[in-house]
Design a protein around this motif. Structure first.
Motif, PDB file in Angstrom:
ATOM      1  N   PHE A  26      34.621  34.735  44.510  1.00 15.09           N
ATOM      2  CA  PHE A  26      34.290  34.786  42.656  1.00 15.09           C
ATOM      3  C   PHE A  26      33.549  37.070  43.875  1.00 15.09           C
ATOM      4  N   TYR A  27      33.353  37.656  42.440  1.00 14.79           N
ATOM      5  CA  TYR A  27      33.260  39.264  43.222  1.00 14.79           C
ATOM      6  C   TYR A  27      32.942  39.788  42.215  1.00 14.79           C
ATOM      7  N   LEU A  28      31.597  40.734  42.524  1.00 18.40           N
ATOM      8  CA  LEU A  28      31.082  41.460  41.395  1.00 18.40           C
ATOM      9  C   LEU A  28      32.083  43.001  41.745  1.00 18.40           C
ATOM     10  N   GLN A  29      31.958  43.797  41.070  1.00 19.04           N
ATOM     11  CA  GLN A  29      32.708  44.591  41.322  1.00 19.04           C
ATOM     12  C   GLN A  29      32.345  46.050  41.138  1.00 19.04           C
ATOM     13  N   PHE A  30      31.764  47.231  41.620  1.00 20.64           N
ATOM     14  CA  PHE A  30      31.367  48.717  41.038  1.00 20.64           C
ATOM     15  C   PHE A  30      31.552  49.821  41.394  1.00 20.64           C
ATOM     16  N   GLY A  31      31.982  50.537  40.212  1.00 19.45           N
ATOM     17  CA  GLY A  31      31.925  51.730  41.632  1.00 19.45           C
ATOM     18  C   GLY A  31      32.406  52.811  40.531  1.00 19.45           C
ATOM     19  N   ASN A  32      33.274  54.200  40.702  1.00 15.24           N
ATOM     20  CA  ASN A  32      33.802  55.434  40.178  1.00 15.24           C
ATOM     21  C   ASN A  32      35.033  55.460  40.850  1.00 15.24           C
ATOM     22  N   PRO A  33      35.628  56.240  39.741  1.00 19.26           N
ATOM     23  CA  PRO A  33      36.850  56.686  40.183  1.00 19.26           C
ATOM     24  C   PRO A  33      37.692  56.632  42.012  1.00 19.26           C
ATOM     25  N   GLY A  34      37.444  56.421  42.832  1.00 17.05           N
ATOM     26  CA  GLY A  34      37.525  56.716  43.891  1.00 17.05           C
ATOM     27  C   GLY A  34      36.437  56.545  44.907  1.00 17.05           C
ATOM     28  N   PRO A  70      38.407  48.107  29.893  1.00 22.55           N
ATOM     29  CA  PRO A  70      38.247  46.422  29.547  1.00 22.55           C
ATOM     30  C   PRO A  70      37.421  46.082  31.448  1.00 22.55           C
ATOM     31  N   LEU A  71      36.999  44.776  31.671  1.00 17.36           N
ATOM     32  CA  LEU A  71      36.197  44.744  32.404  1.00 17.36           C
ATOM     33  C   LEU A  71      37.061  43.866  33.559  1.00 17.36           C
ATOM     34  N   ASP A  72      38.253  43.425  33.752  1.00  9.47           N
ATOM     35  CA  ASP A  72      38.903  43.278  34.852  1.00  9.47           C
ATOM     36  C   ASP A  72      38.713  43.932  36.181  1.00  9.47           C
ATOM     37  N   ARG A 130      31.274  38.696  30.055  1.00 11.43           N
ATOM     38  CA  ARG A 130      32.212  38.608  30.578  1.00 11.43           C
ATOM     39  C   ARG A 130      32.254  37.553  32.005  1.00 11.43           C
ATOM     40  N   SER A 131      31.336  37.124  32.135  1.00 14.05           N
ATOM     41  CA  SER A 131      30.246  36.099  33.290  1.00 14.05           C
ATOM     42  C   SER A 131      30.270  34.486  32.312  1.00 14.05           C
ATOM     43  N   ARG A 132      29.762  34.989  31.617  1.00 17.56           N
ATOM     44  CA  ARG A 132      30.239  33.282  31.138  1.00 17.56           C
ATOM     45  C   ARG A 132      31.338  33.013  30.070  1.00 17.56           C
ATOM     46  N   ASP A 133      32.480  33.565  30.345  1.00 17.49           N
ATOM     47  CA  ASP A 133      33.822  33.581  30.390  1.00 17.49           C
ATOM     48  C   ASP A 133      34.531  32.827  31.511  1.00 17.49           C
ATOM     49  N   LEU A 134      33.910  33.463  32.596  1.00 20.03           N
ATOM     50  CA  LEU A 134      34.245  33.305  34.086  1.00 20.03           C
ATOM     51  C   LEU A 134      34.144  32.012  34.318  1.00 20.03           C
ATOM     52  N   VAL A 135      32.261  31.794  34.359  1.00 26.08           N
ATOM     53  CA  VAL A 135      31.817  30.786  34.341  1.00 26.08           C
ATOM     54  C   VAL A 135      32.435  28.904  33.584  1.00 26.08           C
ATOM     55  N   ALA A 136      33.006  29.461  32.553  1.00 29.41           N
ATOM     56  CA  ALA A 136      33.334  28.390  31.561  1.00 29.41           C
ATOM     57  C   ALA A 136      34.726  28.464  32.128  1.00 29.41           C
ATOM     58  N   ALA A 137      35.298  29.303  32.442  1.00 30.41           N
ATOM     59  CA  ALA A 137      36.859  29.130  32.936  1.00 30.41           C
ATOM     60  C   ALA A 137      36.990  28.008  34.302  1.00 30.41           C
TER      61      ALA A 137
END
Length: 160
Positions: A26-34, A70-72, A130-137
């Motif tokens: 599992f990853y937490l991903q954040f940021g802006n272009p670049g 999107p949240l991918d 999104r997180s609920r979908d990930l955990v349920a998968a």
């Protein structure tokens, strides 16, 4: 020492996984272009963060137009560091969630890296969904002990 991060405004904030069921990371991903950052988290941390944000969101009017897509995960996904803890606060005046994420350190003498992130209510809502979908998968839990069942036959060691 690992790098620390501070984002006043984020265009991208999500959780995601890499790998097959039962072996997902599992990853937490954040940021802006670049400037995109990925941190390794545990499934339970993603679940707990989503549930806590959901509780806080009950008292906030969320503009659905503010929910980002999107949240991918965006490649490449390489963890800068692993997460030890996540703190959450809501700044009423600014109407933002403030997350403070802290790194796992090897030694008590090491200073952990941190990431301070500010999220709109829409970003928080999108993360919750999104997180609920990930955990349920993932693999379904054992009805007796709660640990994930074996994918092949739905067996758990506690059945003995």
């Amino acid at each position: 020492m690992s790098a620390s991060y501070h984002f006043e405004h984020l265009q991208h904030f999500t959780a995601g996984t890499v790998g097959p069921k039962g072996q997902r990371t599992f990853y937490l991903q954040f940021g802006n272009p670049g400037e995109l950052v990925s941190l390794k988290v545990e499934k339970g941390q993603v679940h707990a963060l989503a549930e806590f944000l959901d509780q806080l969101l009950e008292d906030i009017d969320v503009d659905r137009a503010d929910v980002p897509l999107p949240l991918d995960l965006i490649d490449p996904v390489e963890a800068e560091w692993a997460v030890a803890s996540i703190g959450v606060a809501y700044e009423t005046d600014a109407q933002v969630f403030v997350l403070v994420v802290e790194e796992i350190v090897e030694s008590e003498t090491d200073d952990p890296a941190t990431a301070e992130l500010r999220l709109s209510p829409g970003q928080a809502l999108a993360f919750v969904e999104r997180s609920r979908d990930l955990v349920a998968a993932g693999r379904p839990p054992c009805t007796f002990c709660g640990r994930p069942l074996d994918d092949d036959d739905g067996w758990c060691p506690c059945h003995n």
